[in-house]
Design an enzyme around this catalytic site. Structure first.
Site, PDB file in Angstrom:
ATOM      1  N   MET A   1      33.452  43.163  36.133  1.00  0.00           N
ATOM      2  CA  MET A   1      34.138  42.707  37.334  1.00  0.00           C
ATOM      3  C   MET A   1      35.234  41.695  36.979  1.00  0.00           C
ATOM      4  SD  MET A   1      32.601  40.991  40.743  1.00  0.00           S
ATOM      5  CE  MET A   1      32.868  39.369  40.089  1.00  0.00           C
ATOM      6  N   GLY A   2      34.943  40.799  36.033  1.00  0.00           N
ATOM      7  CA  GLY A   2      35.934  39.828  35.586  1.00  0.00           C
ATOM      8  C   GLY A   2      37.162  40.516  35.021  1.00  0.00           C
TER       9      GLY A   2
ATOM     10  N   TRP B   1      38.109  43.508  35.540  1.00  0.00           N
ATOM     11  CA  TRP B   1      38.778  44.266  36.595  1.00  0.00           C
ATOM     12  C   TRP B   1      39.794  43.387  37.326  1.00  0.00           C
ATOM     13  CZ3 TRP B   1      38.055  43.191  41.933  1.00  0.00           C
ATOM     14  CH2 TRP B   1      38.837  43.994  42.772  1.00  0.00           C
ATOM     15  N   HIS B   2      39.442  42.102  37.541  1.00  0.00           N
ATOM     16  CA  HIS B   2      40.381  41.211  38.223  1.00  0.00           C
ATOM     17  C   HIS B   2      41.656  41.022  37.410  1.00  0.00           C
ATOM     18  CE1 HIS B   2      38.346  39.983  41.843  1.00  0.00           C
ATOM     19  NE2 HIS B   2      37.231  39.753  41.187  1.00  0.00           N
ATOM     20  N   GLY B   3      41.534  41.155  36.097  1.00  0.00           N
ATOM     21  CA  GLY B   3      42.703  40.989  35.246  1.00  0.00           C
ATOM     22  C   GLY B   3      42.268  40.483  33.886  1.00  0.00           C
TER      23      GLY B   3
END
Lengths: 401, 77
Positions: free
Chosen positions: A330-331, A333-335
């Site tokens: 998820m981290g 995915w944010h960038g």
């Protein structure tokens, strides 16, 4: 050519509500005006991805064609065979465009030419299709419905992330009048709540207060042995947290309201997250369509895989490894920046500690009253706000710029 | 053992809670069953009854009480 970004200006709302009228009247009489809806969606896609953003429009078309090919090929394959390796390749292909877009900033100062607003949200929808085909829950390839699901414009830029089978069920019928009136009722409520959240509270915290506290915090760059830890930084943390919630929850309410008016019950995204009693509870209330996506398509599948193949014996260890994988993905995915990845790692550690505490509570007699509940909410709130400070990237500016 | 007892046994093993007194208690909202416990449940059902429930087909609302789980197992057998 003009370009209008979704839910940003009063003009957008006037335009969208005006053009929605025929759809609303149709649904009121129990009819879905499919042709009009197609035209209507095209107009808004052109407004969002046209004008000076035309390159994004081209990227979007290319993306949709590519994902169609991936889904089509996998569904053809899956109707005959079910090899794990082919499934893995299909998932990797489905996320490949997003990976390229996310990695480009590491190597170049320009953003990737195949990127467009909302690519990550569309990728969630595509990967979900591949996974459910693998499970046999989605059996046939329905290209028109798939494109409609993917490009459903009220949620195209930032979710909420719907599920294909849920969307299909809504889309293939029109709600009966009583239900539709109830949906209109909710839509109106969500629109006004959205205005309050995004344009009043979000604006106040983000556009008025945030620049002031940011300026003050940067002025204290050398505070506390050159770490920049100062009261203004604490103020920044809370202000940013409020801004993030009201801005995003407001946007989500708009997207849900417009979906409802179109007779589609897009899932809710927030459920009073700052009332959470612990971090686990928080992830059931914050950006829910994303966290549930991760729960169903990453966490549960990963634990299932580990347990089925008995790769790790200890159950507690399995859940910890799965939390780490889940939140780190998820981290990323944010960038691909240190603060997004750290944000993911921070939440993984927080939820692991949370699990130890819940286990302890089960076997020990821990007092429970409104004071301990208050303490739990207070603690969770601060843990979460601290994670948003990491997420904001402000520490990057404070320390490295 | 019948389906009833086996399901209660599985639930008891996972949550260390006896559900036989309240077969309609929501196992998710009470926080006793989380995602991890859900996966354990699915694997146990697979092992004990030979029923295959893919995660995609696991809709929490259809599986949220002991009674509902028993019903589902019986219909899938």
């Amino acid at each position: 050519m003009i370009n209008i970004q979704p839910y940003e200006s009063p003009e957008y709302f006037v335009l969208i509500l005006g053009l929605l009228l025929p759809i609303i009247i149709g649904l009121f009489y129990g009819k879905r005006l499919v042709n009009y809806e197609t035209l209507f969606s095209l107009v808004f896609l052109v407004l969002t991805f046209g004008g000076d953003k035309w390159q994004q429009g081209v990227a979007l078309i290319g993306y949709v064609l590519f994902e169609l090919l991936v889904i089509f090929s996998y569904s053809k394959y899956r109707s005959k065979q079910n090899q794990t390796s082919v499934f893995v390749v299909a998932v990797l292909l489905a996320i490949a465009p997003l990976v390229v877009v996310k990695l480009t900033p590491l190597f170049s100062t320009n953003s990737s030419i195949i990127g467009f607003l909302g690519i990550s949200y569309l990728t969630f929808k595509t990967v979900q299709m591949v996974m459910e085909m693998r499970d046999g829950a989605i059996k046939e390839f329905e290209p028109v419905l798939f494109v409609r699901f993917l490009l459903f414009f009220p949620t195209i830029s930032s979710g909420p992330i719907d599920r294909f089978r849920r969307f299909k069920k809504d889309y293939q019928t029109a709600p009966d009048r009583e239900k539709y009136l109830c949906m209109i009722d909710k839509a109106v409520k969500y629109l006004f709540l959205g205005f309050l959240y995004k344009f009043i509270l979000g604006y106040f915290f983000g556009k008025i207060l945030l620049p002031i506290v940011s300026h003050a915090a940067l002025a204290h760059k050398m505070a506390f042995f050159h770490t920049g830890l100062s009261w203004p930084l604490v103020e920044y943390m809370y202000t940013y947290s409020m801004y993030l919630f009201f801005d995003f929850a407001g946007y989500s309410l708009f997207a849900i309201a417009i979906s409802y008016l179109m007779g589609i019950e897009s899932p809710m995204n927030f459920n009073q997250p700052f009332k959470s009693h612990n971090v686990k509870d928080f992830w059931n209330r914050w950006h829910m369509s994303l966290s549930f996506w991760f729960r169903d398509y990453v966490f549960m599948r990963f634990t299932f895989f580990l347990m089925k193949h008995k790769l790790i014996k200890n159950k507690l260890r399995i859940s910890q490894v799965a939390y780490l994988a889940n939140f780190l993905i998820m981290g990323f995915w944010h960038g691909v920046t240190w603060y997004y990845v750290l944000y993911g790692a921070f939440h993984a550690v927080a939820i692991i500690i949370n699990d130890y505490w819940l286990r302890f509570k089960k076997t020990h007699n821990v007092p429970h009253n409104r004071w301990t509940e208050g303490l739990a909410i207070f603690t969770t709130f601060n843990v979460v706000c601290f994670s948003f400070l990491i997420f904001s990237g402000f520490l990057n500016t404070l320390w490295f710029k | 053992m019948n389906v009833n007892e086996i399901v209660l046994d599985i639930l008891n093993g996972i949550t260390e809670t006896d559900f036989s007194k309240d077969m309609d208690e929501d196992i998710f909202t009470s926080g006793l069953v989380d995602s991890m416990a859900t996966v354990e449940l699915l694997l146990e059902l697979q092992e004990k009854f030979g029923i295959d429930v893919p995660i995609s087909e696991f809709n929490r609302d259809d599986w949220n009480t002991a009674n509902k789980i028993i019903q589902r197992v019986e219909s899938l057998q």
